[in-house]
Structure formats: structure tokens, C-alpha cells
Design a protein around this motif. Structure first.
Motif, mmCIF file in Angstrom:
data_model
loop_
_atom_site.group_PDB
_atom_site.id
_atom_site.type_symbol
_atom_site.label_atom_id
_atom_site.label_comp_id
_atom_site.label_asym_id
_atom_site.label_seq_id
_atom_site.Cartn_x
_atom_site.Cartn_y
_atom_site.Cartn_z
ATOM 1 N N LEU A 51 0.985 -1.140 0.192
ATOM 2 C CA LEU A 51 0.519 0.075 -0.009
ATOM 3 C C LEU A 51 0.676 1.446 0.436
ATOM 4 N N ASP A 52 0.236 2.354 -1.011
ATOM 5 C CA ASP A 52 1.033 3.510 -0.421
ATOM 6 C C ASP A 52 -0.409 4.556 -0.152
ATOM 7 N N ILE A 53 0.818 5.963 -0.340
ATOM 8 C CA ILE A 53 -0.209 7.080 0.343
ATOM 9 C C ILE A 53 0.019 8.488 -0.538
ATOM 10 N N TYR A 54 -1.225 8.553 -0.715
ATOM 11 C CA TYR A 54 -0.910 9.721 -1.510
ATOM 12 C C TYR A 54 -1.774 10.990 -0.707
ATOM 13 N N ALA A 55 -1.099 12.433 -0.460
ATOM 14 C CA ALA A 55 -1.426 13.514 -0.158
ATOM 15 C C ALA A 55 -1.548 14.493 -0.831
ATOM 16 N N ALA A 56 -2.278 15.563 -0.636
ATOM 17 C CA ALA A 56 -1.863 16.848 -0.990
ATOM 18 C C ALA A 56 -2.780 18.424 -0.167
ATOM 19 N N GLU A 57 -2.159 18.772 -1.202
ATOM 20 C CA GLU A 57 -2.790 20.096 -0.319
ATOM 21 C C GLU A 57 -3.445 21.809 -0.925
ATOM 22 N N MET A 58 -4.446 22.322 0.151
ATOM 23 C CA MET A 58 -5.041 23.423 -1.103
ATOM 24 C C MET A 58 -4.057 24.243 -1.409
#
Length: 468
Positions: free
Chosen positions: A317-324
Motif C-alpha cells: 500500500l501507498d499513500i496519496y496526500a496533497a495540499e489546498m
């Protein structure tokens, strides 16, 4: 540009052209785990959402063709985007009816049991409405809104909802927050789902802290029942309508949550990000009844996107994250993929800078079996971007628009012949990033993809294969 003595100018030029070509095509450069093809509504490669400030997204197969479509909603409007061989076509779900003001969150389910997926959203209001929209399959009309049913009115604004069988009775329930009240509710779906849904308050969190947000669902303790994760806690079903509240990080309630077996074996891990504030992207590991926190990224500014999935297809499993963007760090906003190895280690790819992300998601958007990215801005550009994992692979169910190659791509690709003529050691690693596994004399390449190998004698034929 200065060149060190002894370095061949043609070799440097060849390397420069190759790097430019990789960037232009959206393919992986050295050190990247996944090559991405980037499409954007700002370039007319995806229809403009045209809903206003964008608060929610969903990825689901609305038209039952075996390929996912996607949904973008604002406070007042909602549209879905139908995938076809030509790309995506915009259809209306909700077109701004009086008294309908949606909030971030939402989920989907075959609510009425007719074999197609319906959509549910919560309100930003004082009355606390929750509605679901009835899928009109197969009678889709681009400008005709779906039939809407109001089934809940409790508390106030509902930011986040999630479907699941959380009490182990074999039937799906709806969990949702009344955020300002620090309350978690569970709703049963009645036999006639157009009638009011019975709701039960299952958790009252302490006042005086951040209001809770965010949801994930997973069986944490291995009892065979889905647990609810969110707002810095996890919620375990006991008997009847009784749930036990377990803290994970009580100081990180106003946040986004995800969960998965990131360190394989034992309890799954929980990941929390900053949501509508500033804080770390943190991983929580369960050890001897306690959750141990580890920051994966120390500072995330308005990290309102967080998902877990096997993005690179390696079985971990991997993680996807991001900022506004706004609110957030503006042009410095970032989007990451953290590729996991199943042992708690991650290789981080900075996918983009300057494109806002709010409630972005991962899912297969082109029917080729891998995880793509649906990236949505909140209010700065009101844009939608899609990142196709390895482009669209040959034989995909959703064959169609995988890229819009504008500019002299054919000429740049043809220039690869000189890279191998002048500097084979430089050319090989860059060419492998395209998916080539063997290079023959002249401009004949062997391209390998999921066990399919073919000889491509001309660069233009390869370009055509990328466009499908």
C-alpha cells in the motif's frame, strides 16, 4: 550553459533533449516509481466542471459499462463525467435547487437496490439535511438533474459521510458527523430508502477541542467487523447500537483520515493529515494497546486530500496526500505519492507544485486496472486534473483519451536515435523510463507492457500507440 572539459557536447545535448521529452510526455524520470500522464481542464483535455467552488468528488461506475466515471460537486451543483472512448462528457446531477447546499464528503451505494450506484451528500446548513440522488440508468440526459431524496435532518452541517456494515448485521449503514456538535451518528437504510432513515447517536466527543472531520473504514482489531476511523479516534462496535470510542490522537481531530496495512502483519495502520489546518502527515502504528505516531511529512498546509491504495502495483500500500491552494500555501501547494514497501518505509514522489488539491481521490479512471489520480481544486482555479498511471495501457476497457500531445513530440522522439549513436550509457536508462526493454539498430524499439511485446520500427508508430 558551461560544459566541463572532456564532456562531449552532443552527449549533453542528447541528455537534455531526453529529459525535456520525459517531462513533456509526463513519463517517469530517474528516481520516479510511476510515469504519469497529466490531463487538465485548463487545457480542455477534460470538460470544465462549471459547478462553482468545488467541495466534493467521487469515483464510481455510474453507467455500468465497467469503467469508472467521476463526480464533482460544489455547494450548489453537482456534475458527473462519463468516460467513453473519446474522453469524458459532462452530465448534470444537481443544478442548484433552492435549499440545497452541499458540503465536503459524500459516498455512493446502490441505495434503492436496482443494480446501479446512487450518490449521497450531506448539507452545509443549520437543519442538517442529508440527501441521496437516484441514478436514472440507463436514461441519462446531459442537462437533466437526477431525482433527489431528503432522508435525514439532524444537527447541523455534515462534513463527511461513509457507508459500511459497521455493526456486523450484514446490512449497510451510513456513518456521518455532526461536526460542530462533536457527534457521530449511524443511520439505518429502511426497506423504502426514500423514506426517513432512522439515526442513532453513537459517540459524543468531549467539547473544548477541535471539531472532528474525516473518515476511513477498516477492521482494525480483527473481529470481522468494520471499524470507523476519523477525527483522531476509532470506533468499535459492541452490541446493538453501542460503540466504544478509542483515541488515536485527540489533538488531531480537525483532520483527514485513512487506514491500511502499511506495515504488513498485525493491526492496520492509521494515517492522519492536516485537513483544514497545518500539521504533519502522520502514521500511527498500534503497539501493545497504544498508537505510536511518526511524521512522514513534517508540515502539510491544508492537507485536505488523503488516500491509501496500491498505486504502483507492487502489492504494497501507498499513500496519496496533497495540499489546498487557497486557503493553503498558494503557489507552493504540493501533491505527493508515498510509495510503501510494506515495512513502514516510503519513497516520496513530489508529483506537482502549484495545483490545489481538495478532496482529491485515487481510482482506476481509464479501465486499465491501475490507480489513477483525480485532482480537484477548491476555489482558486476551480479546475480538475487527472493523472493517468502509465497513461492508458493497451487493451484497457476505457480506451480513449490518454494524452493530448501538442508540440513537436514526434521530432523529439525521433531524436532518440542520436542519443544511442553518441552515448549508449546515457540513452539506455532514459529510454527504459518509457517502458522500452530492448533497443535495436536504428530506430527500431521493443516495447513491453504487461507481458505484451511488439516491435515498433518507426517512432511515429510508437507515438500513435501512446494515443490509442
Amino acid at each position: 550553459m558551461s560544459i566541463r572539459p572532456g564532456v562531449d557536447r552532443c552527449s549533453v545535448l542528447a541528455g537534455t533533449l531526453t529529459i525535456c521529452l520525459c517531462a513533456h510526455l509526463g513519463l517517469a524520470q530517474p528516481g520516479q516509481r510511476v510515469p504519469w500522464t497529466h490531463l487538465s481542464s485548463t487545457k480542455d483535455e477534460i470538460p470544465t466542471p462549471d459547478v462553482g467552488r468545488q467541495v466534493a468528488t467521487l469515483i464510481l461506475d455510474i453507467d455500468k459499462d465497467g469503467v469508472n466515471d467521476f463526480v464533482v460537486a460544489s455547494y450548489e451543483k453537482m456534475a458527473w463525467f462519463r468516460r467513453s472512448a473519446e474522453g469524458w462528457t459532462r452530465y448534470t446531477v444537481e443544478n442548484g435547487a433552492p435549499g440545497v447546499r452541499m458540503e465536503a464528503g459524500g459516498d455512493f451505494l446502490d441505495i434503492d437496490g436496482d443494480g446501479d450506484l446512487d450518490i449521497l451528500m450531506g448539507a452545509q446548513s443549520k437543519a442538517g439535511e442529508i440527501w441521496w440522488w437516484e441514478n436514472p440508468y440507463p436514461a441519462f440526459t446531459p442537462d437533466k438533474p437526477w431525482k433527489r431524496h431528503q432522508v435525514i435532518a439532524v444537527g447541523g452541517t455534515h462534513h463527511d459521510q461513509i457507508f459500511g456494515d459497521f455493526d456486523g448485521d450484514g446490512r449497510t449503514e451510513l456513518a456521518f458527523w455532526y461536526n460542530v456538535g462533536d457527534q457521530l451518528y449511524l443511520a439505518e437504510i429502511p426497506a423504502d430508502p426514500t423514506k426517513p432513515w432512522p439515526v442513532t447517536l453513537i459517540a459524543q466527543l468531549s467539547a473544548g477541542k477541535q471539531h472532528p472531520e474525516g473518515f476511513a473504514k477498516i477492521d482494525l482489531n480483527g473481529d470481522g467487523k468494520l471499524d470507523i476511523v476519523g477525527g483522531g479516534y476509532w470506533f468499535e462496535h459492541g452490541e446493538g447500537t453501542t460503540f466504544q470510542v478509542h483515541p488515536v490522537d485527540e489533538e488531531y481531530r480537525f483532520s483527514r483520515s485513512a487506514a491500511g496495512d502499511l506495515i504488513e502483519g498485525g493491526w492496520p495502520e492509521i494515517v492522519i493529515c492536516s485537513g483544514d489546518g497545518v500539521g504533519p502527515l502522520a502514521l500511527y502504528e498500534h503497539n501493545e494497546g497504544k498508537w505510536t505516531k511518526r511524521a512522514l511529512i513534517e508540515r502539510v498546509d491544508h492537507g485536505h486530500t488523503l488516500r491509501i491504495g496500491d498505486i504502483d502495483g507492487d502489492g504494497h500500500l501507498d499513500i496519496y496526500a496533497a495540499e489546498m491552494y487557497d486557503p493553503g500555501p498558494g503557489a507552493r501547494c504540493r501533491q505527493w505519492v508515498l510509495y510503501g514497501d510494506g515495512k513502514g518505509h516510503f519513497q516520496t514522489q513530489l508529483l506537482s507544485t502549484g495545483i490545489g488539491s481538495h478532496e482529491s481521490r485515487i481510482g482506476d479512471l481509464d479501465g486499465d486496472g491501475d490507480m489513477d489520480i483525480l485532482q480537484k481544486d477548491f476555489q482558486h482555479d476551480q479546475r480538475v486534473d487527472i493523472w493517468l498511471n502509465h497513461g492508458t495501457r493497451p487493451g484497457a476497457h476505457g480506451i480513449g483519451t490518454s494524452a493530448s500531445f501538442k508540440g513537436p513530440v514526434g521530432l523529439q522522439l525521433y531524436r532518440l536515435r542520436d542519443i544511442f549513436k553518441d552515448n549508449v550509457p546515457l540513452g539506455l536508462p532514459y529510454t527504459r523510463n518509457f517502458g522500452f526493454v530492448e533497443v535495436a539498430q536504428g530506430i527500431k524499439f521493443y516495447y513491453h507492457n504487461h507481458g505484451y511485446t511488439t516491435q515498433i520500427p518507426q517512432s511515429l508508430r510508437f507515438l500513435e500507440s501512446l494515443s490509442w
